[in-house]
Design an enzyme around this catalytic site. Sequence first.
Site, PDB file in Angstrom:
ATOM      1  N   GLU A   1     -23.940  31.046  24.646  1.00  0.00           N
ATOM      2  CA  GLU A   1     -23.514  31.390  23.292  1.00  0.00           C
ATOM      3  C   GLU A   1     -22.123  30.823  23.028  1.00  0.00           C
ATOM      4  O   GLU A   1     -21.181  31.086  23.767  1.00  0.00           O
ATOM      5  CB  GLU A   1     -23.495  32.919  23.178  1.00  0.00           C
ATOM      6  CG  GLU A   1     -22.751  33.443  22.000  1.00  0.00           C
ATOM      7  CD  GLU A   1     -22.490  34.954  22.138  1.00  0.00           C
ATOM      8  OE1 GLU A   1     -22.834  35.537  23.185  1.00  0.00           O
ATOM      9  OE2 GLU A   1     -21.931  35.526  21.195  1.00  0.00           O
TER      10      GLU A   1
ATOM     11  N   ASP B   1     -21.463  42.008  24.290  1.00  0.00           N
ATOM     12  CA  ASP B   1     -21.111  42.834  23.132  1.00  0.00           C
ATOM     13  C   ASP B   1     -22.268  42.818  22.127  1.00  0.00           C
ATOM     14  O   ASP B   1     -23.336  42.281  22.408  1.00  0.00           O
ATOM     15  CB  ASP B   1     -19.813  42.331  22.487  1.00  0.00           C
ATOM     16  CG  ASP B   1     -19.951  40.891  22.024  1.00  0.00           C
ATOM     17  OD1 ASP B   1     -21.074  40.357  22.033  1.00  0.00           O
ATOM     18  OD2 ASP B   1     -18.930  40.294  21.651  1.00  0.00           O
TER      19      ASP B   1
END
Length: 648
Positions: free
Chosen positions: A437, A512
């Site tokens: 990511e 997260d």
Amino acid sequence: MAKTNSSDYSAQQIQVLEGLEPVRKRPGMYIGSTDSTGLHESLREIVDNAVDEALAGFAKNVWILLNKDGSATVVDDGRGIPVDMMPGYNKSALEMVMTKLHAGGKFGGSAYKVSGGLHGVGSSVVNALSDWLWVEVKRDGKLYRQEYKRGEAQTSVDVVKDTKLALEVERETGTTVTFFPDASIFTQTIEFDFDFIKKVLRDRAYLVPKVYFHFYDLRGEEIKEVNYYFESGIKALIEKINENKNPLHKAIYMQKIVGDVEVEFSLQYNDTYTESVESFVNVIPTINGGTHLTGFRMALTRAINDYGKKIGAFKNEEDSVIGDDTREGLTAVVYLKMPQDRIQFEGQTKGKLGNSEIQPLVQQATKEGLQMYFEENPADAKRILEKVYLAAKARLAAKAAKEAVIRKGALEGSSLPGKLADCQEKDPALSEIYLVEGDSAGGSAKSGRDRKFQAILPLKGKILNTERARLDKMIEHEEVKALIIALGAGIGDVINMDKLRYHRIIIMTDADVDGEHIETLILTFFYRHLPEIIRRGYLYVAMPPLFKLQKGKDIRYVYTEEERDIVMTDMKKGSNGNISVQRYKGLGEMNAEQLWDTTMNPENRVLKHVNINDAEEADQVFTMLMGDEVPPRKHFIQSNAISATLDI
Ligand code: 2B7
């Protein structure tokens, strides 16, 4: 001897007649297993006899009691098992029912487990497998009782004054069975599980509407009580399944009787893209479907196409929908009732109905039912039509997009996406690819990796994330195209797993909420478009640590808050000195070396292997995240984020 009307089933219908020795000799053959499942199966067997009496239209209530002494009781308010003598046997019908095994292979042997209830003859099996059992019958204003030990009668059928029942229930007639499982048979446990039974009863109550189920657990200090009653059976089940979704119309319910077969179905579309379809035959779940479900599905597709044409919504041939289009957002239950002895179950786990005559029958019943419903409820019909038509259009668009990707891949030949940092290894079995990511983490991963066998493909989270688009549209994104080309196996109908370039595909995102979200997206993408990769066990999720603990040269990485506390205590016990705690908020905070040490080095890293269930779950979460309703979405992200940090 007096023969009452109500016992005229006797001679032909109970074609007895074998003792119970074989049951005690090979209990597994009759009850499936002798573990906790078998134990509960025996209770279910007795409950089903009471349910049969309700289905026959005579019982309205079924009570189930878990008694203090460890025994279980089932009570119904049906007619009561007949107690008159059976001609030629010198035994009462009751004693025959309780002590004789129904002969004829149909009910014995392994066929038993799938026949789903011995249809009354299960009582003797449970009797044989009980340390003790007693039956009471209320009939003709009298109370009768007979007692047994390990299947053998200990008393005659006596007229008695008072019931042995721990709890008085109100009824004029009916049957009571109390049994204590034989611990020498059920060697694992003879303890009944309240929650398990509760669930079984709930399912039964849905499938057998208008019967009151009363369940009491009398074993603890406080009596636990649960009651189930559903007016509308499978329609209530559909409404329950769609409880937290947005239904597009009122649940449809139909019932048809054709000869000795009864078909019931209920269906409701919601605004998601997932399907939830269940089917049953005589209260047995057919987890692999079968001819009843096939008939239903074909009728659904046809009824929608016919109606679409009829009202002029589907103008030309290309407008027609196919079976797959009718599945998105469909919630349905198909429930077939047919004579037990004609049922043919198929497949490895016997979870599939095989009777070929059932398909046209269900198909016609469903088609007629739906046609009528569409005519009478044009507004609902229109909403269903729109939903299904949208799915059809999306299917065609996705197909075009897939073809574009394939063409692009072919055009570029061996040219791999520019963002891919490939590995040197050419053997897929030895090669890994990290889907990372964000560009900054991608940068660290590129310099931290072992380029011999580790490839890195950075994916921009935002692109995947922002658009509340259908997954089919994802394929049109450059990011996703890059992924498909990097993997090399193609997509859609032309997947070639031999061309897959990596046998370890590792999703690496931040721990997260955003990271979790992107992980869900990628998992869903694989689940819907490349499930074979998951099935072959090639998909993983990297678990970056949450904390770095350091005391001097002693550096440790931990993955949860609990682990942090434990490890910190451990480190304190050593020498004195301060422990520094660093919390990693994202992969980007780690330098290349740390990323290698904690998350990429095969010697230290923690990878979560993704199985198809995980991916399916992700698919459901995805659907929810993409849904229109904001509050549940928010709630879910939050609650999931909590579990994400704990889940290793
Ligand atoms: C097929 C056989 C073995 N049976 C009856 C009649 C009523 C009845 C039963 C039952 C479980 C625990 C409480 C029929 C069925 C035997 O023949 S079994 N009710 N309930 C039950 O087992 N409950 C019956 C015809 C006329 N009168 C009564």
